[in-house]
Scaffold this active site. Structure first.
Site, short mmCIF file in Angstrom:
data_model
loop_
_atom_site.label_atom_id
_atom_site.label_comp_id
_atom_site.label_asym_id
_atom_site.label_seq_id
_atom_site.Cartn_x
_atom_site.Cartn_y
_atom_site.Cartn_z
N LYS A 185 0.84 -1.21 0.00
CA LYS A 185 0.00 0.00 0.00
C LYS A 185 0.87 1.26 0.00
O LYS A 185 2.07 1.18 0.32
CB LYS A 185 -0.89 -0.01 1.24
N ARG A 208 -10.97 0.01 14.81
CA ARG A 208 -10.98 0.94 13.67
C ARG A 208 -12.00 0.40 12.68
O ARG A 208 -13.10 0.06 13.10
CB ARG A 208 -9.57 1.02 13.05
N TYR A 242 20.59 26.31 11.62
CA TYR A 242 19.44 26.98 12.26
C TYR A 242 19.49 26.85 13.78
O TYR A 242 19.57 25.76 14.32
CB TYR A 242 18.13 26.34 11.78
C1 PLP Z 1 -0.54 -1.81 6.75
C2 PLP Z 1 -1.31 -3.04 6.98
C3 PLP Z 1 -0.64 -4.26 7.16
C4 PLP Z 1 0.86 -4.39 7.26
O1 PLP Z 1 1.27 -3.90 8.52
P1 PLP Z 1 2.83 -3.87 8.95
O2 PLP Z 1 2.77 -3.50 10.39
O3 PLP Z 1 3.48 -2.83 8.11
O4 PLP Z 1 3.35 -5.22 8.71
C5 PLP Z 1 -1.41 -5.40 7.28
N1 PLP Z 1 -2.76 -5.34 7.24
C6 PLP Z 1 -3.43 -4.18 7.09
C7 PLP Z 1 -4.91 -4.18 7.06
C8 PLP Z 1 -2.73 -2.99 6.95
O5 PLP Z 1 -3.39 -1.83 6.80
#
Ligand code: PLP
Length: 290
Positions: free
Chosen positions: A49, A147, A277
């Site tokens: 994703k 969620r 800075y």
């Molecule tokens: C992002 C996500 C994962 C992967 O999670 P990680 O902690 O990066 O391994 C798995 N399942 C869902 C639904 C997610 O949104």
């Protein structure tokens, strides 16, 4: 390794940026192999994703599949279709869309859809009716993350509707899914509660006549720390990119992204000189900085 920033390739006579993020696709392939091994026979859905966590969705997906991943997981339907357009034929699951979205393109692209609420089931069934295509769906249950996900309250009624829709040829339920709240804290009691709830829901679905062949709960942390949870697939994301999701695991993950830069200039500084800075750093002695 492939260069990141496409802007570097604008024209041959334009100097490239002197800093780079490099993506090591061999490391992705290696990490996928490590995760396939850790999954101990469960299938592996590589989570790609958000443009593969910023690493490039198509290239990372291909590398993960070379490393033995069985399926790909994304958030949006657009992300899934980007992979289809690149010629990827592996199973792809998308889990973020609105009930008001038109999801016909997902069905036409053979993209599996999560169903996190009763309203999402309406949306998918409507798309199946309008396209004449059977939707492949993965009901997403809230087992304790609180969620997105079908609530315990809504589940019996949603299950009834899933059974009817499958009998009517509108959907095929691939399995159930859920997401952990505390997987990066091995031993936290909520993890066991969540696992038990998903097993209970799978048993109820099977008793109602849904085969639910491939169910999944594990993110990276659970994939690496709980190989005995008994589900048929795992969904690692961050570990694929080389990060230990717990922080102290003895696991051979290789970092995928590295940052490098050429040095613009060096200069001599006297002891006590503040730098940059707010002068938050002061040279402790006469020194050279780059
Ligand atoms: C992002 C996500 C994962 C992967 O999670 P990680 O902690 O990066 O391994 C798995 N399942 C869902 C639904 C997610 O949104």
């Amino acid at each position: 390794a492939i260069p990141f920033g496409r802007i570097d390739r604008m024209a041959p006579n334009v100097p490239p940026a002197p800093c780079r993020a490099e993506i090591n696709l061999d490391a992705v392939e290696h990490n996928a192999r490590v995760l396939v091994d850790a999954a101990q026979g469960a299938r592996v859905m590589a989570v790609v994703k958000a443009d593969a966590y910023g690493h490039g969705a198509v290239a990372v997906s291909l590398a993960a599949l070379r490393g033995g991943a069985d399926a790909l997981g994304v958030t949006t339907i657009a992300e899934a279709l980007q992979l289809r357009e690149a010629g990827i034929t592996a199973e792809i699951l998308a889990w973020i869309y609105l009930p008001s979205d038109d999801v016909r393109a997902a069905l036409e692209g053979n993209v599996d859809l999560a169903v996190p609420s009763p309203a999402h089931l309406d949306t998918v069934i409507q798309a199946a009716r309008r396209t004449g295509l059977r939707a492949r769906v993965t009901p997403k249950l809230d087992t304790g993350l609180a969620r997105s996900g079908i609530t315990t309250e809504d589940w019996p009624q949603v299950l009834e509707r899933l059974v009817a829709a499958q009998a009517g040829g509108l959907i095929e339920v691939t399995g159930l899914m859920a997401h952990f709240a505390h997987a990066d804290d091995p031993g936290n009691p909520v993890i066991d509660q969540q696992v038990a709830r998903l097993h209970e829901a799978v048993a109820q679905a099977r008793a109602a006549g849904l085969a639910c062949p491939v169910n999944h709960h594990a993110n990276s942390a659970a994939t690496l720390t709980r190989p005995d949870d008994g589900f048929e697939m795992v969904r690692p994301g961050i570990a694929l990119y080389g990060l230990d999701p717990v922080g102290n695991l003895d696991v051979d993950l290789r970092p995928v992204m590295s940052f490098t830069a050429d040095i613009l200039m060096v200069k001599r500084l006297s002891a006590g000189q503040g730098v940059s800075y707010g002068h938050t750093w002061h040279a402790p002695h006469d020194t050279t900085v780059a």
